[in-house]
Scaffold this motif. Structure first.
Motif, PDB file in Angstrom:
ATOM      1  N   UNK A 127       6.313 -12.942  12.759  1.00  0.00           N
ATOM      2  CA  UNK A 127       5.749 -12.469  14.003  1.00  0.00           C
ATOM      3  C   UNK A 127       6.596 -12.674  15.121  1.00  0.00           C
ATOM      4  N   UNK A 128       7.965 -12.651  14.958  1.00  0.00           N
ATOM      5  CA  UNK A 128       8.809 -12.864  16.243  1.00  0.00           C
ATOM      6  C   UNK A 128       8.725 -11.374  16.488  1.00  0.00           C
ATOM      7  N   UNK A 129       8.439 -11.197  17.962  1.00  0.00           N
ATOM      8  CA  UNK A 129       8.513  -9.799  18.638  1.00  0.00           C
ATOM      9  C   UNK A 129       7.081  -9.308  18.632  1.00  0.00           C
ATOM     10  N   UNK A 130       5.848 -10.005  17.854  1.00  0.00           N
ATOM     11  CA  UNK A 130       4.783  -9.621  17.970  1.00  0.00           C
ATOM     12  C   UNK A 130       4.040  -9.966  19.105  1.00  0.00           C
ATOM     13  N   UNK A 131       3.592  -9.357  20.326  1.00  0.00           N
ATOM     14  CA  UNK A 131       2.929  -9.971  21.379  1.00  0.00           C
ATOM     15  C   UNK A 131       1.539 -10.793  20.737  1.00  0.00           C
ATOM     16  N   UNK A 132       1.479 -12.036  20.931  1.00  0.00           N
ATOM     17  CA  UNK A 132       0.696 -12.897  20.241  1.00  0.00           C
ATOM     18  C   UNK A 132      -0.849 -12.519  20.711  1.00  0.00           C
ATOM     19  N   UNK A 141      -2.318 -16.856  17.578  1.00  0.00           N
ATOM     20  CA  UNK A 141      -1.159 -17.119  16.936  1.00  0.00           C
ATOM     21  C   UNK A 141      -1.419 -17.712  15.380  1.00  0.00           C
TER      22      UNK A 141
END
Lengths: 489, 486
Positions: free
Chosen positions: B200-205, B208
């Motif tokens: 999920x790194x870079x996915x605007x949460x 979560x």
């Protein structure tokens, strides 16, 4: 100590861990860089970024917890503490709420080298630090704006919460002193209150003797962010007096947060707790729970240095008094100096005397600390050897030490440069003594007539002629012999 | 055959064999996007020039280097909640208008390393909150099958772009059905992987503990191809799983002996007639192939929507706090700090986002936490256990993806609760962390009907195999005719 009420004090201490990197990103955690240069998308709270826990910080926190005799939990978790402020980039702080890393430890209160009390450490948890705001203007009220520096945002902290076990400002000081002392041996923090790497909030309340409720329900005043142990003590003293006066006047104590003004020694109201924030804690979904195996905890336990209590005992067994041991162990750098000096020179009593008197005097006079002594432990040991082998008298050695401290030279070099080595040649001293006796017949007569003081004058003359280098006990003995011979003639 | 008609698998094969250059492919695709975008409105940001540059770079590589790239020259669209350094990332919110992230999402880096060419960022419901893409702060996206209808959401732009053959594959994100529901409405295949499968790194949460990135495509093979690229452990995401992603098996599914569960709780009265009928047809067909279709029970299904709409907004209220106007994005003026915060967030967020922030803030408030958030987490555990028990009995679970086919603009946006209820079949997979895929099962009155397959945690391999088998059984023979072509 006061009639009518007990003083109830609990302390919350934040300690910045001096890890290489921040708690949840790889930015440098070091202090003092240009604003916002130790930042990255993670500690800036940019969209889509995620925290990754720094293992080194966990190891440091476990070290601290074990050194403070806490139980380290194999399972703890992180939570979000939420509030809006420009120094908090995500608008939440990642902390630990209901399942902290460690609980129930103890810090001894030591008076004159003896443990008089133990304060319970209720919990230790890990969290990230916030950034810093630099207000443009002298006071916040008339600031034209604020500059946000996020270098500190995300630096790892541990928060050490005590039970409200302290009963005086003095106990609070002793608790902080020993807490800092214990932590200082772990190499996990700079522990500098003036730089904020150790920070203390003090909760102070007065419990009337006829009070029957719980401590929790007493109106509590929190003194925030005091920048030295001394000022924590002063703040508490002021606060106790202030609250006592309110009680005496029959007024109510308001639960609130107060600051401390070190200029006038007073606390002042910052905000009332009755309008306190709801932090809306909830488990941090971006981090799995922190699971530590028993083996990992034991590994850290095995790596711990001996506790100050143990070190103090060791010193006392070596012939150091309790009071001296408290002083030496109370400053890790001094203890290390002592330890090294005693490996170079066997007579620990002699080493202790020289360190605590003459060397301490020189350090203070020069504003130095034991971290940067200008005479190394080995050089001190060399000097002590020159006393032992009779090259120097104690008094000469003090002068030599003074010179060594200035120049950084060794004892032998200094003795040579000063030309001060002690005269121990019997014949040489006798020659001078005979000359002095011959030159001062009236004084000799006074002495023979029973005037004891006259001998001192004659010794002084001998020392003067030998530039103070004649060995004093030899001078005395030879002088008495020569006078006895003189009397016979 | 035109490049835009090809699957990703076909494109990369041709580029590998040098039967088509990446540049040719991108040019054809870009022409189609340019022609159709005024009708569909799938993209918030298009970068044709950037795509052509990337394509030329691929073409300039040595044959060997290109062969190493499983998506060499394949155009791909990325939902606008995944950060890209060379394009704006707004999550369809005014509060991030023009925001340029200084970092790529891990999935974006993986796409680029695989030779894919990101042509643009797709429209979505603001911060992925919605089921119709109507909550975008910027534009509507139209369903390519019927331009008067929504494409679903929140990954509506990605689903519409794939269905309209603007791109063969796209990335979406799925928090409560945001890949599968628009895939269903647009007649494409969409996979929500197991929680932790894709970084999920870079996915605007949004939420979560529920968010997961996944692929959308017109074929199961393409879904599997893209999944293989994006799945895998990422040291930047502490919730990503350290497990090898099993290479999706190529072999055909053996229907005989496959145990397919159908949860009785999903066949409620809410289920629209068309979808209920299609599900029945599918079951009949599977049984005809020798599969054993069994009724299973997921007893806590009735609480899934309530649970989801407590947990997701609670996490969202926290995740969206960082949009405060201080460091980046939109900032409104104000007399003091508090007013700046209030104005920024009042003007920067749309109504649905505000609604969920309020819901979530309330659910986490002192005095309500235990009754709402904590209780919801407990029910979540029960829902997860429901699935564990069911998967002891069956290999896959078959359900509708949505209660009905794509609805018309405005039909549900005036009634948020009605919109929330349409997530009934999809939210459970997110709550349980299990993989789920929506595959097309033909049309009804010209509109696509989707069915959903659910598998146990980390069971993507089997799930994709079943979906591929079903695709052979029930192929999608037509695609929407747009801009005059058939």
């Amino acid at each position: 100590m006061n009639s009518g009420y007990d003083v109830i004090i609990g302390l919350e201490v934040h300690v910045e861990l001096k890890t290489q990197s921040k708690l949840f990103c790889s930015c440098s955690a070091s202090f003092g860089a240009e604003p916002n240069t130790h930042t990255c998308p993670v500690c800036l709270g940019m969209p889509g970024v995620l925290p990754v826990l720094n293992e080194e910080a966990v190891a440091y926190a476990v070290k601290a917890a074990l050194a403070l005799r806490c139980t380290v939990h194999p399972f703890s978790k992180f939570d979000r503490k939420q509030y809006f402020y420009p120094d908090l980039p995500k608008a939440y702080q990642i902390s630990q709420y209901d399942q902290p890393l460690a609980e129930y430890g103890a810090v001894p209160i030591i008076v004159d080298g003896h443990v008089v009390k133990e304060v319970t450490v209720r919990r230790i948890h890990m969290e990230e630090d916030a950034g810093k705001l630099n207000h443009l203007g002298i006071r916040l009220g008339d600031a034209k704006g604020s500059l946000v520096d996020l270098n500190r945002a995300g630096v790892p902290l541990i928060e050490i919460v005590s039970e409200p076990d302290m009963r005086s400002a003095d106990e609070a000081r002793l608790y902080l002193t020993e807490l800092r002392n214990v932590l200082s041996y772990l190499d996990i923090s700079d522990l500098r209150m003036e730089e904020g790497s150790m920070r203390c909030d003090a909760n102070v309340s007065l419990r009337p003797h006829d009070y029957v409720g719980s401590l929790e329900d007493l109106p509590r005043v929190e003194i925030k962010n005091v920048n030295s142990i001394r000022n924590v003590q002063r703040g508490i003293e002021y606060e106790v007096a202030r609250q006592a006066e309110l009680l005496a006047r029959g007024e109510r104590i308001v639960k609130e947060t107060r600051g401390f003004d070190d200029q006038n020694g007073r606390t002042y109201s910052q905000r009332s707790k009755e309008e306190a924030n709801d932090y809306r804690y909830f488990p941090e979904p971006d981090l799995p729970p922190l699971v530590l195996t028993q083996e990992a905890i034991e590994r850290v336990a095995r790596s711990l240095p001996p506790a100050p209590t143990v070190l103090r005992e060791e010193l006392q067994q070596a012939g150091v008094t309790a009071k001296e041991a408290e002083i030496i162990v109370g400053d890790r750098a001094l203890w290390e100096y002592w330890r090294e000096a005693t490996t170079h020179y066997e007579d620990k009593r002699q080493v202790t005397n020289w360190i605590l008197s003459d060397l301490s005097r020189l350090l203070n006079a020069h504003g130095d600390t034991w971290l940067t002594p200008r005479v190394t432990p080995a050089a001190l040991a060399d000097l002590l050897r020159l006393i032992a082998n009779g090259t120097l008298s104690g008094r000469m050695a003090k002068e030599v030490l003074d010179r060594m401290y200035e120049s950084g030279a060794t004892a032998a070099q200094t003795v040579e440069a000063m030309g001060v080595s002690q005269i121990t040649d019997h014949g040489a001293i006798q020659a001078v003594v005979q000359q002095v006796v011959a030159d001062n017949p009236h004084v000799v007569q006074d002495y023979l007539n029973g005037k004891e003081k006259a001998l001192g004058f004659l010794v002084g003359q001998v020392m003067k002629q030998t530039k103070g280098q004649a060995k004093p006990d030899m001078v005395n003995a030879i002088l008495k012999g020569v006078i006895a011979d003189y009397a016979k003639t | 055959m035109r490049a835009y008609d090809m699957t990703a698998t076909e494109i990369s094969q041709r580029v590998h064999r040098k039967e088509m250059s990446a540049t040719e492919c991108v040019r054809e695709v870009a022409d189609r996007i340019t022609a159709l975008e005024p009708l569909v409105g799938a993209f918030l940001h298009l970068d044709v020039q950037g795509a052509l540059n990337q394509a030329r770079a691929i073409d300039a590589l040595s044959d060997d280097e290109r062969q190493q790239m499983p998506l060499a020259g394949v155009p791909v669209a990325v939902k606008d909640n995944m950060t890209t350094m060379d394009m704006p990332t707004t999550a369809a919110s005014k509060i991030l208008e023009g925001f340029m992230a200084p970092y790529n999402a891990t999935v974006v880096n993986r796409l680029k390393a695989a030779g894919a060419i990101i042509v643009g960022k797709t429209n979505m419901d603001e911060f992925a909150m919605g089921s119709s893409t109507e909550h975008s702060a910027y534009q509507l996206t139209h369903n390519p099958w019927d331009l008067s209808r929504v494409p679903g959401g929140s990954s509506g732009g990605s689903a519409a772009a794939v269905a309209a053959r603007m791109v063969p594959i796209a990335l979406g994100s799925d928090t409560g059905g945001s890949i599968r529901q628009p895939a269903s409405y647009c007649g494409v295949t969409g996979l929500k992987p197991s929680y932790g499968r894709v970084s999920r790194y870079g996915l605007i949460a949004y939420a979560s503990s529920l968010d997961q990135i996944g692929p959308l495509a017109r074929s199961v093979d393409d879904v599997a191809l893209l999944y293989d690229i994006i799945a895998g452990y990422d040291p930047l995401d502490a919730t990503s799983i350290r497990a090898e992603t099993a290479r999706v098996s190529e072999g055909p599914v053996d229907w005989k002996g496959l145990r397919v569960g159908v949860p009785k709780e999903y066949l409620s009265a809410d289920l629209g007639g068309v979808v209920a009928q299609r599900l029945q047809d599918v079951i009949t067909q599977l049984e005809a192939q020798g599969a054993s279709v069994l009724e299973v029970s997921l007893p806590h299904t009735a609480y899934a929507i309530a649970t989801y709409y407590l947990i997701a907004p609670a996490e969202a209220s926290s995740n969206l706090s960082r949009f405060d106007g201080v460091r980046y994005g939109y900032r409104a003026s104000g007399a003091d700090l508090l007013e700046m915060y209030e104005n920024t967030r009042a003007q920067g967020f749309g109504p649905e986002v505000k609604r969920r922030i309020l819901l979530g803030t309330h659910a986490l408030s002192a005095g309500y936490y235990d009754a709402y958030y904590l209780k919801a987490q407990k029910v979540r555990t029960l829902i997860r256990q429901d699935f564990e028990q069911a998967f002891a009995l069956v290999d896959v679970i078959l359900t509708p993806t949505t209660p009905d086919v794509a609805f018309r603009f405005g039909e549900k946006s005036s009634d948020p609760l009605q919109m929330y209820l349409s997530d009934v079949y999809t939210v459970t997979a997110n709550l349980a962390g299990i993989p789920a895929i929506s595959t097309p099962a033909g049309l009804a009155d010209g509109l696509p009907v989707g069915i959903q397959w659910l598998g146990p945690v980390m069971g993507e391999d089997r799930l994709l195999q079943v979906a591929r088998g079903f695709e052979e059984l029930w192929p999608s023979s037509t695609w929407p005719g747009l801009g005059g072509e058939a």
